[in-house]
Design a protein around this motif. Structure first.
Motif, PDB file in Angstrom:
ATOM      1  N   GLY A  12      35.096  47.854  25.613  1.00  0.00           N
ATOM      2  CA  GLY A  12      35.092  47.883  27.060  1.00  0.00           C
ATOM      3  C   GLY A  12      35.558  49.203  27.636  1.00  0.00           C
ATOM      4  N   TYR A  13      35.906  50.155  26.787  1.00  0.00           N
ATOM      5  CA  TYR A  13      36.399  51.467  27.187  1.00  0.00           C
ATOM      6  C   TYR A  13      35.438  52.544  26.712  1.00  0.00           C
ATOM      7  CZ  TYR A  13      37.830  51.141  22.315  1.00  0.00           C
ATOM      8  OH  TYR A  13      37.823  50.962  20.958  1.00  0.00           O
ATOM      9  N   LEU A  14      35.759  53.780  27.035  1.00  0.00           N
ATOM     10  CA  LEU A  14      34.984  54.929  26.570  1.00  0.00           C
ATOM     11  C   LEU A  14      35.960  55.992  26.094  1.00  0.00           C
ATOM     12  CD1 LEU A  14      31.968  56.496  28.460  1.00  0.00           C
ATOM     13  CD2 LEU A  14      33.668  57.934  27.361  1.00  0.00           C
ATOM     14  N   SER A  15      35.796  56.443  24.857  1.00  0.00           N
ATOM     15  CA  SER A  15      36.665  57.487  24.288  1.00  0.00           C
ATOM     16  C   SER A  15      35.817  58.665  23.844  1.00  0.00           C
ATOM     17  CB  SER A  15      37.435  56.962  23.073  1.00  0.00           C
ATOM     18  OG  SER A  15      38.234  55.857  23.398  1.00  0.00           O
ATOM     19  N   VAL A  16      36.281  59.860  24.167  1.00  0.00           N
ATOM     20  CA  VAL A  16      35.631  61.079  23.691  1.00  0.00           C
ATOM     21  C   VAL A  16      36.706  61.988  23.096  1.00  0.00           C
ATOM     22  CG1 VAL A  16      34.131  63.027  24.246  1.00  0.00           C
ATOM     23  CG2 VAL A  16      33.979  60.938  25.606  1.00  0.00           C
ATOM     24  N   VAL A  17      36.403  62.530  21.920  1.00  0.00           N
ATOM     25  CA  VAL A  17      37.287  63.527  21.304  1.00  0.00           C
ATOM     26  C   VAL A  17      36.455  64.763  20.992  1.00  0.00           C
ATOM     27  CG1 VAL A  17      38.789  64.110  19.366  1.00  0.00           C
ATOM     28  CG2 VAL A  17      38.781  61.777  20.275  1.00  0.00           C
ATOM     29  N   THR A  26      40.882  65.219  24.530  1.00  0.00           N
ATOM     30  CA  THR A  26      40.383  63.850  24.649  1.00  0.00           C
ATOM     31  C   THR A  26      40.134  63.459  26.102  1.00  0.00           C
ATOM     32  OG1 THR A  26      42.595  62.850  24.796  1.00  0.00           O
ATOM     33  CG2 THR A  26      41.690  63.201  22.586  1.00  0.00           C
ATOM     34  N   VAL A  27      39.207  62.495  26.252  1.00  0.00           N
ATOM     35  CA  VAL A  27      38.942  61.868  27.538  1.00  0.00           C
ATOM     36  C   VAL A  27      38.853  60.369  27.275  1.00  0.00           C
ATOM     37  CG1 VAL A  27      37.315  61.599  29.449  1.00  0.00           C
ATOM     38  CG2 VAL A  27      37.687  63.866  28.451  1.00  0.00           C
ATOM     39  N   PHE A  28      39.500  59.586  28.116  1.00  0.00           N
ATOM     40  CA  PHE A  28      39.502  58.133  27.940  1.00  0.00           C
ATOM     41  C   PHE A  28      39.315  57.458  29.287  1.00  0.00           C
ATOM     42  CE2 PHE A  28      41.840  54.052  27.733  1.00  0.00           C
ATOM     43  CZ  PHE A  28      41.083  53.431  26.748  1.00  0.00           C
ATOM     44  N   VAL A  29      38.408  56.468  29.312  1.00  0.00           N
ATOM     45  CA  VAL A  29      38.186  55.655  30.504  1.00  0.00           C
ATOM     46  C   VAL A  29      38.282  54.197  30.080  1.00  0.00           C
ATOM     47  CG1 VAL A  29      36.675  55.117  32.437  1.00  0.00           C
ATOM     48  CG2 VAL A  29      36.592  57.398  31.395  1.00  0.00           C
ATOM     49  N   ASP A  31      38.228  49.947  30.797  1.00  0.00           N
ATOM     50  CA  ASP A  31      37.536  48.941  31.608  1.00  0.00           C
ATOM     51  C   ASP A  31      36.288  49.502  32.282  1.00  0.00           C
ATOM     52  OD1 ASP A  31      39.514  47.093  30.962  1.00  0.00           O
ATOM     53  OD2 ASP A  31      40.757  47.685  32.661  1.00  0.00           O
ATOM     54  N   CYS A  32      35.398  50.087  31.470  1.00  0.00           N
ATOM     55  CA  CYS A  32      34.188  50.695  32.039  1.00  0.00           C
ATOM     56  C   CYS A  32      32.921  50.232  31.336  1.00  0.00           C
ATOM     57  CB  CYS A  32      34.279  52.214  31.996  1.00  0.00           C
ATOM     58  SG  CYS A  32      34.284  52.901  30.323  1.00  0.00           S
ATOM     59  N   ALA A  33      32.963  49.049  30.715  1.00  0.00           N
ATOM     60  CA  ALA A  33      31.840  48.595  29.890  1.00  0.00           C
ATOM     61  C   ALA A  33      30.510  48.607  30.637  1.00  0.00           C
ATOM     62  CB  ALA A  33      32.124  47.193  29.362  1.00  0.00           C
ATOM     63  N   MET A  34      30.519  48.220  31.914  1.00  0.00           N
ATOM     64  CA  MET A  34      29.282  48.152  32.682  1.00  0.00           C
ATOM     65  C   MET A  34      28.827  49.524  33.186  1.00  0.00           C
ATOM     66  SD  MET A  34      28.697  45.003  32.350  1.00  0.00           S
ATOM     67  CE  MET A  34      27.274  44.839  33.419  1.00  0.00           C
ATOM     68  N   LYS A  35      29.670  50.560  32.980  1.00  0.00           N
ATOM     69  CA  LYS A  35      29.348  51.891  33.495  1.00  0.00           C
ATOM     70  C   LYS A  35      29.198  52.932  32.397  1.00  0.00           C
ATOM     71  CE  LYS A  35      31.915  51.063  37.807  1.00  0.00           C
ATOM     72  NZ  LYS A  35      33.028  51.544  38.669  1.00  0.00           N
ATOM     73  N   GLN A  36      29.297  52.524  31.137  1.00  0.00           N
ATOM     74  CA  GLN A  36      29.275  53.493  30.043  1.00  0.00           C
ATOM     75  C   GLN A  36      28.021  54.364  30.064  1.00  0.00           C
ATOM     76  OE1 GLN A  36      29.812  51.052  26.585  1.00  0.00           O
ATOM     77  NE2 GLN A  36      32.017  51.352  26.538  1.00  0.00           N
ATOM     78  N   SER A  37      26.870  53.743  30.326  1.00  0.00           N
ATOM     79  CA  SER A  37      25.612  54.479  30.273  1.00  0.00           C
ATOM     80  C   SER A  37      25.530  55.577  31.323  1.00  0.00           C
ATOM     81  CB  SER A  37      24.428  53.522  30.424  1.00  0.00           C
ATOM     82  OG  SER A  37      24.488  52.842  31.659  1.00  0.00           O
ATOM     83  N   SER A  38      26.220  55.387  32.443  1.00  0.00           N
ATOM     84  CA  SER A  38      26.194  56.396  33.500  1.00  0.00           C
ATOM     85  C   SER A  38      27.356  57.382  33.408  1.00  0.00           C
ATOM     86  CB  SER A  38      26.213  55.724  34.880  1.00  0.00           C
ATOM     87  OG  SER A  38      27.374  54.932  35.052  1.00  0.00           O
ATOM     88  N   LEU A  39      28.368  57.038  32.620  1.00  0.00           N
ATOM     89  CA  LEU A  39      29.573  57.873  32.529  1.00  0.00           C
ATOM     90  C   LEU A  39      29.629  58.778  31.305  1.00  0.00           C
ATOM     91  CD1 LEU A  39      32.502  55.476  33.566  1.00  0.00           C
ATOM     92  CD2 LEU A  39      31.693  57.478  34.820  1.00  0.00           C
ATOM     93  N   PHE A  40      28.989  58.363  30.197  1.00  0.00           N
ATOM     94  CA  PHE A  40      29.316  59.005  28.924  1.00  0.00           C
ATOM     95  C   PHE A  40      28.973  60.495  28.894  1.00  0.00           C
ATOM     96  CE2 PHE A  40      24.930  58.002  27.936  1.00  0.00           C
ATOM     97  CZ  PHE A  40      24.524  58.986  27.041  1.00  0.00           C
ATOM     98  N   MET A  41      27.840  60.906  29.510  1.00  0.00           N
ATOM     99  CA  MET A  41      27.495  62.325  29.478  1.00  0.00           C
ATOM    100  C   MET A  41      28.482  63.157  30.293  1.00  0.00           C
ATOM    101  SD  MET A  41      25.185  63.182  27.413  1.00  0.00           S
ATOM    102  CE  MET A  41      25.152  64.859  28.005  1.00  0.00           C
ATOM    103  N   GLN A  42      28.903  62.609  31.429  1.00  0.00           N
ATOM    104  CA  GLN A  42      29.895  63.297  32.250  1.00  0.00           C
ATOM    105  C   GLN A  42      31.201  63.477  31.482  1.00  0.00           C
ATOM    106  OE1 GLN A  42      30.869  61.174  35.879  1.00  0.00           O
ATOM    107  NE2 GLN A  42      32.861  62.156  35.994  1.00  0.00           N
ATOM    108  N   LYS A  43      31.622  62.442  30.762  1.00  0.00           N
ATOM    109  CA  LYS A  43      32.887  62.506  30.035  1.00  0.00           C
ATOM    110  C   LYS A  43      32.772  63.393  28.792  1.00  0.00           C
ATOM    111  CE  LYS A  43      34.789  60.099  33.125  1.00  0.00           C
ATOM    112  NZ  LYS A  43      35.684  60.782  34.086  1.00  0.00           N
ATOM    113  N   ILE A  44      31.605  63.424  28.180  1.00  0.00           N
ATOM    114  CA  ILE A  44      31.379  64.356  27.067  1.00  0.00           C
ATOM    115  C   ILE A  44      31.489  65.795  27.564  1.00  0.00           C
ATOM    116  CG2 ILE A  44      29.569  65.296  25.573  1.00  0.00           C
ATOM    117  CD1 ILE A  44      28.720  62.400  25.001  1.00  0.00           C
ATOM    118  N   ASP A  45      30.836  66.079  28.685  1.00  0.00           N
ATOM    119  CA  ASP A  45      30.918  67.429  29.260  1.00  0.00           C
ATOM    120  C   ASP A  45      32.362  67.798  29.587  1.00  0.00           C
ATOM    121  OD1 ASP A  45      28.195  67.786  29.092  1.00  0.00           O
ATOM    122  OD2 ASP A  45      27.798  67.206  31.165  1.00  0.00           O
ATOM    123  N   GLU A  46      33.107  66.813  30.083  1.00  0.00           N
ATOM    124  CA  GLU A  46      34.506  67.056  30.434  1.00  0.00           C
ATOM    125  C   GLU A  46      35.330  67.418  29.199  1.00  0.00           C
ATOM    126  OE1 GLU A  46      38.167  64.420  32.317  1.00  0.00           O
ATOM    127  OE2 GLU A  46      36.098  63.986  32.945  1.00  0.00           O
TER     128      GLU A  46
END
Length: 212
Positions: A12-17, A26-29, A31-46
């Protein structure tokens, strides 16, 4: 191989290392399960920006392949496969059980790493130290409690689980676990295809076995 990008969208979360040399960013979000598809590229870039990395700087790419969310797992696998294909770099599969286990390898005792499979059932994998002693499987709550009572397993997960209301369990840091697992497994040369891990047989397989 000191530079890498790792992604976990299995829960249910998103982790990037993003790791560059000896430093991890690292970046961590949560309770974002329903938003992972729209968030992951932004968080990878971050994460890449924090590390001052570009994709071509990465020696390899890693994704958590399960067990966990059917959709989330495919988001992570597809993204990392795409980066690997574009750059010609290898991939490193990591399981959600390893993310839990590599937070802290207990000096002694057995750990049962759990992922919620809903309906009072769980995906599970047992560790003693850094060794798997119970391969990934699908267990009911009662089966887990029997393992705890008879074999002395300690329960661990990256998030609070319903079973923790009946028996003590410990939640661990999913970002730290991802970094530790990738660091350890890459040193072991555990590179390979990113393929989804199924800890439970499909309905079709179960029906075939029942008919036999």
């Amino acid at each position: 191989m000191n530079n890498y990008l790792a992604l976990d969208t299995s829960g249910g979360y998103l982790s990037v290392v993003a790791k560059k040399g000896d430093r991890a960013y690292t970046v961590f979000v949560e309770d974002c399960a329903m938003k992972q598809s729209s968030l992951f590229m932004q968080k990878i870039d971050e994460a890449l920006e924090k590390a001052n990395l570009i994709l071509n700087d990465c020696d390899f790419f890693s994704a958590v392949v399960g067990a966990g969310s059917f959709t989330g797992i495919r988001i992570g696998i597809s993204a990392m496969k795409g980066f690997a294909l574009a750059t010609g770099k290898p991939t490193l599969p990591v399981t959600s059980f390893e993310v839990t286990a590599y937070n802290k390898i207990e000096p002694s005792g057995k750990i049962l790493c759990l992922v919620d499979a809903l309906h009072d059932c769980y995906y599970a994998c047992g560790y003693e130290g850094d060794k798997v002693i119970l391969p990934p499987c699908y267990l009911t709550e009662e089966e887990i409690l029997r393992l705890v009572e008879k074999e002395g397993y300690l329960l661990r997960s990256t998030g609070a689980l319903p079973i923790f209301e009946r028996y003590e369990g410990q939640t661990v840091d999913p970002v730290l676990g991802l970094q530790n697992a990738v660091d350890a497994l890459s040193k072991l040369g555990r590179f390979g295809e990113l393929t989804a891990l199924y800890a439970r047989k499909s309905s079709a397989e179960l029906n075939r076995e029942e008919n036999k």
